[in-house]
Design an enzyme around this catalytic site. Structure first.
Site, short mmCIF file in Angstrom:
data_model
loop_
_atom_site.label_atom_id
_atom_site.label_comp_id
_atom_site.label_asym_id
_atom_site.label_seq_id
_atom_site.Cartn_x
_atom_site.Cartn_y
_atom_site.Cartn_z
N GLY A 281 -23.58 2.37 5.92
CA GLY A 281 -23.03 2.79 5.03
C GLY A 281 -23.39 2.49 3.53
N VAL A 282 -24.34 2.95 2.72
CA VAL A 282 -25.10 2.81 1.40
C VAL A 282 -24.19 3.69 -0.18
CG1 VAL A 282 -26.94 1.88 2.36
CG2 VAL A 282 -26.95 4.32 2.13
N GLY A 283 -22.75 3.71 0.41
CA GLY A 283 -22.47 4.09 -0.84
C GLY A 283 -22.36 3.53 -2.02
N LYS B 83 1.30 -1.06 0.39
CA LYS B 83 0.01 -0.14 0.36
C LYS B 83 0.67 0.93 -0.13
CE LYS B 83 -4.51 0.71 0.61
NZ LYS B 83 -5.87 -0.56 0.21
N VAL C 205 -20.27 0.20 -2.46
CA VAL C 205 -20.66 -0.94 -2.07
C VAL C 205 -21.81 -1.69 -1.64
CG1 VAL C 205 -19.88 -3.39 -0.55
CG2 VAL C 205 -18.68 -1.61 -1.95
P1 NAI Z 1 -18.72 4.78 -0.31
O1 NAI Z 1 -17.08 6.42 0.39
O2 NAI Z 1 -19.39 4.99 -1.86
O3 NAI Z 1 -19.86 4.63 0.78
C1 NAI Z 1 -19.32 4.64 2.39
C2 NAI Z 1 -20.79 5.22 2.29
O4 NAI Z 1 -21.14 5.60 4.01
C3 NAI Z 1 -21.42 6.88 2.18
O5 NAI Z 1 -22.75 6.32 2.19
C4 NAI Z 1 -21.06 7.79 3.65
O6 NAI Z 1 -21.67 8.68 3.46
C5 NAI Z 1 -21.16 6.91 4.73
N1 NAI Z 1 -20.79 7.56 5.66
C6 NAI Z 1 -18.98 7.56 5.62
N2 NAI Z 1 -19.28 7.53 7.79
C7 NAI Z 1 -20.72 7.47 8.33
C8 NAI Z 1 -21.17 7.25 9.46
N3 NAI Z 1 -20.39 7.22 10.39
N4 NAI Z 1 -22.48 5.92 9.46
C9 NAI Z 1 -23.22 5.57 8.27
N5 NAI Z 1 -22.61 5.57 6.81
C10 NAI Z 1 -21.39 6.61 6.88
O7 NAI Z 1 -17.67 3.27 -0.28
P2 NAI Z 1 -17.97 2.53 -0.81
O8 NAI Z 1 -16.92 2.26 -1.87
O9 NAI Z 1 -18.69 2.27 -0.83
O10 NAI Z 1 -17.08 1.44 0.19
C11 NAI Z 1 -17.14 1.23 2.00
C12 NAI Z 1 -16.01 0.18 2.89
O11 NAI Z 1 -15.82 -0.52 2.20
C13 NAI Z 1 -15.08 1.27 3.21
O12 NAI Z 1 -14.58 1.10 4.40
C14 NAI Z 1 -13.97 1.05 2.40
O13 NAI Z 1 -13.38 0.29 2.26
C15 NAI Z 1 -14.61 -0.63 1.64
N6 NAI Z 1 -14.00 -1.63 0.82
C16 NAI Z 1 -15.01 -0.92 -0.24
C17 NAI Z 1 -14.14 -1.22 -1.79
C18 NAI Z 1 -14.51 -1.70 -3.28
O14 NAI Z 1 -14.75 -1.98 -4.20
N7 NAI Z 1 -15.22 -0.03 -3.07
C19 NAI Z 1 -13.51 -2.54 -1.81
C20 NAI Z 1 -12.89 -3.44 -0.19
C21 NAI Z 1 -12.89 -2.70 0.67
#
Ligand code: NAI
Length: 369
Positions: free
Chosen positions: A196-198, A103, A200
């Site tokens: 967290g509904v981003g 990393k 993933v």
């Molecule tokens: P993202 O940034 O698209 O979504 C994260 C969501 O969590 C956002 O909607 C944000 O508003 C929300 N959020 C932030 N803090 C929060 C809290 N304290 N409580 C509730 N919601 C909160 O991120 P993504 O890509 O969906 O990733 C989600 C997790 O999965 C992260 O921890 C990331 O490191 C992990 N991950 C993602 C991968 C990928 O392919 N995107 C691969 C492996 C791990």
């Protein structure tokens, strides 16, 4: 090495070698010798300060994303690069990918010119001669990876978002855990809280709802949570209350370290399975969850489909091959949970053992070769 929740597990826990880092993420004490190689990169003209950590190259070149963000200190940046690199070693080992763990972090004070900064970093990556392969992580983009490539470095920048694949892998992991813990063949009627509904989490929630599960969502972006709940006919809970909401499965898909020793007693789920890296605040949370009868699917097993997809694109895999890899995550989780039950150990310990076995087998082959 490594790694559960901002923290480092005793080397003896995983049998992978390395040393022990302190448990607190607030005051990082750097031990550069816990990684195989730590490279600091400085280019004054470009305003670059960066760290590349290669944790372990037993399985191949170190592959791992470039994180760009502000850090309170240089030690904090080095510690994060090492910790994340160690987690990548585990993720690749369990996913049977031909990569070591690595990393890098770019310390972002907001003052540098973007292109010059990334180009300068790319020149340092090129100097590693392919022993470090960067990819996108928090704060960097595919265009950055392209620029790094233009400096003569190897970088992965296939133009497809891995998040939907990560979500599919997490869902396969969740279904396997539900089958193991709830003895349920389908998700029908299974109550899941997604924190967290981003990218993933939303995709995961849609899959669960499509298969008849009941979804409750939480997000600091209240509008996003409400819109998804509306779409799926689910409920919304306050993000801070999400882990303590009565459900079958808690799926952390936002921030790290949501499972903490001081709050484990308040959890009201039977399974924890999500995408967020570093779900456990400290390694002791693994046994504490087991004592409460909560099945934990280690994040580095469940969320590996993102890196699997990136690797697959580089290898020219077709869609069917990727779908098969998603299913293998479910199979792996089932095996890990069975091993854990049979050995009266935690799923985390079983997954660490699996990683250690793969590394040991590779070392043996290397020695014989
Ligand atoms: P993202 O940034 O698209 O979504 C994260 C969501 O969590 C956002 O909607 C944000 O508003 C929300 N959020 C932030 N803090 C929060 C809290 N304290 N409580 C509730 N919601 C909160 O991120 P993504 O890509 O969906 O990733 C989600 C997790 O999965 C992260 O921890 C990331 O490191 C992990 N991950 C993602 C991968 C990928 O392919 N995107 C691969 C492996 C791990």
């Amino acid at each position: 090495m490594v790694v559960a929740g901002g923290t480092t597990v005793l080397a003896s826990d995983c049998g992978c070698g390395g040393t022990v880092l302190p448990m607190s993420s607030s005051e990082p004490v750097v031990d550069v010798w816990s990684s195989e190689q730590v490279i600091t990169c400085r280019d004054d003209a470009a305003g670059l300060r960066a760290v590349i950590a290669i944790d372990d190259s037993t399985l191949g070149p170190g592959f791992g994303g470039v994180r760009r963000r502000a850090y309170p200190s240089t030690d904090a940046a080095i510690a994060e690069a090492q910790r994340l690199a160690a987690a990548m070693t585990l993720k690749h080992a369990v996913a049977e990918l031909p990569y070591g763990g690595a990393k890098s972090v770019i310390i972002d004070d907001g003052s540098a010119d973007d292109r010059r900064l990334i180009a300068a970093f790319g020149r340092f990556v090129a100097r590693t001669g392919g022993t470090y392969i960067p990819g996108v992580d928090m704060g960097t983009t595919l265009a950055d990876m392209q620029l790094i490539r233009e400096q003569g470095a190897t970088a992965y920048c296939a133009d497809e978002n891995p998040s939907p694949w990560t979500a599919r892998g997490v869902y396969a992991a969740m279904r396997a855990a539900v089958a193991h813990r709830l003895d349920a063949d389908t998700m029908k009627g299974v109550r899941v809280v997604v924190q967290g509904v981003g990218s993933v989490g939303a995709s995961l929630a849609r899959s669960i709802a499509a298969d008849g599960g009941t979804v409750t969502v939480a997000d600091v972006d209240a509008g996003r949570a409400a819109a998804l709940a509306d779409e799926l006919g689910g409920d919304v809970v306050d993000p801070d209350e999400a882990p303590f909401t009565d459900c079958d499965v808690f799926a952390p898909c936002a921030v790290a370290r949501v499972i903490r020793m001081d709050t484990i007693g308040r959890l009201r789920c039977r399974v924890v399975a999500g995408a967020a890296n570093d779900t456990l605040d400290t390694p002791e949370c693994g046994p504490a969850l087991a004592e409460r009868g909560i099945t934990f699917v280690p994040d580095f097993v469940a969320n590996a489909c993102g890196v699997i997809q990136v690797h697959g694109l580089e290898e020219g895999w077709d869609h069917d091959r990727l779908v098969a890899e998603v299913e293998r995550i479910g199979t792996r989780v089932g095996e890990i949970l069975t091993d854990a039950s049979a050995g009266a150990i935690t799923p985390l310990a079983a997954a660490l053992q699996r990683a250690a076995d793969r590394l040991a087998a590779a070392r043996t082959t290397e020695t014989k070769g």
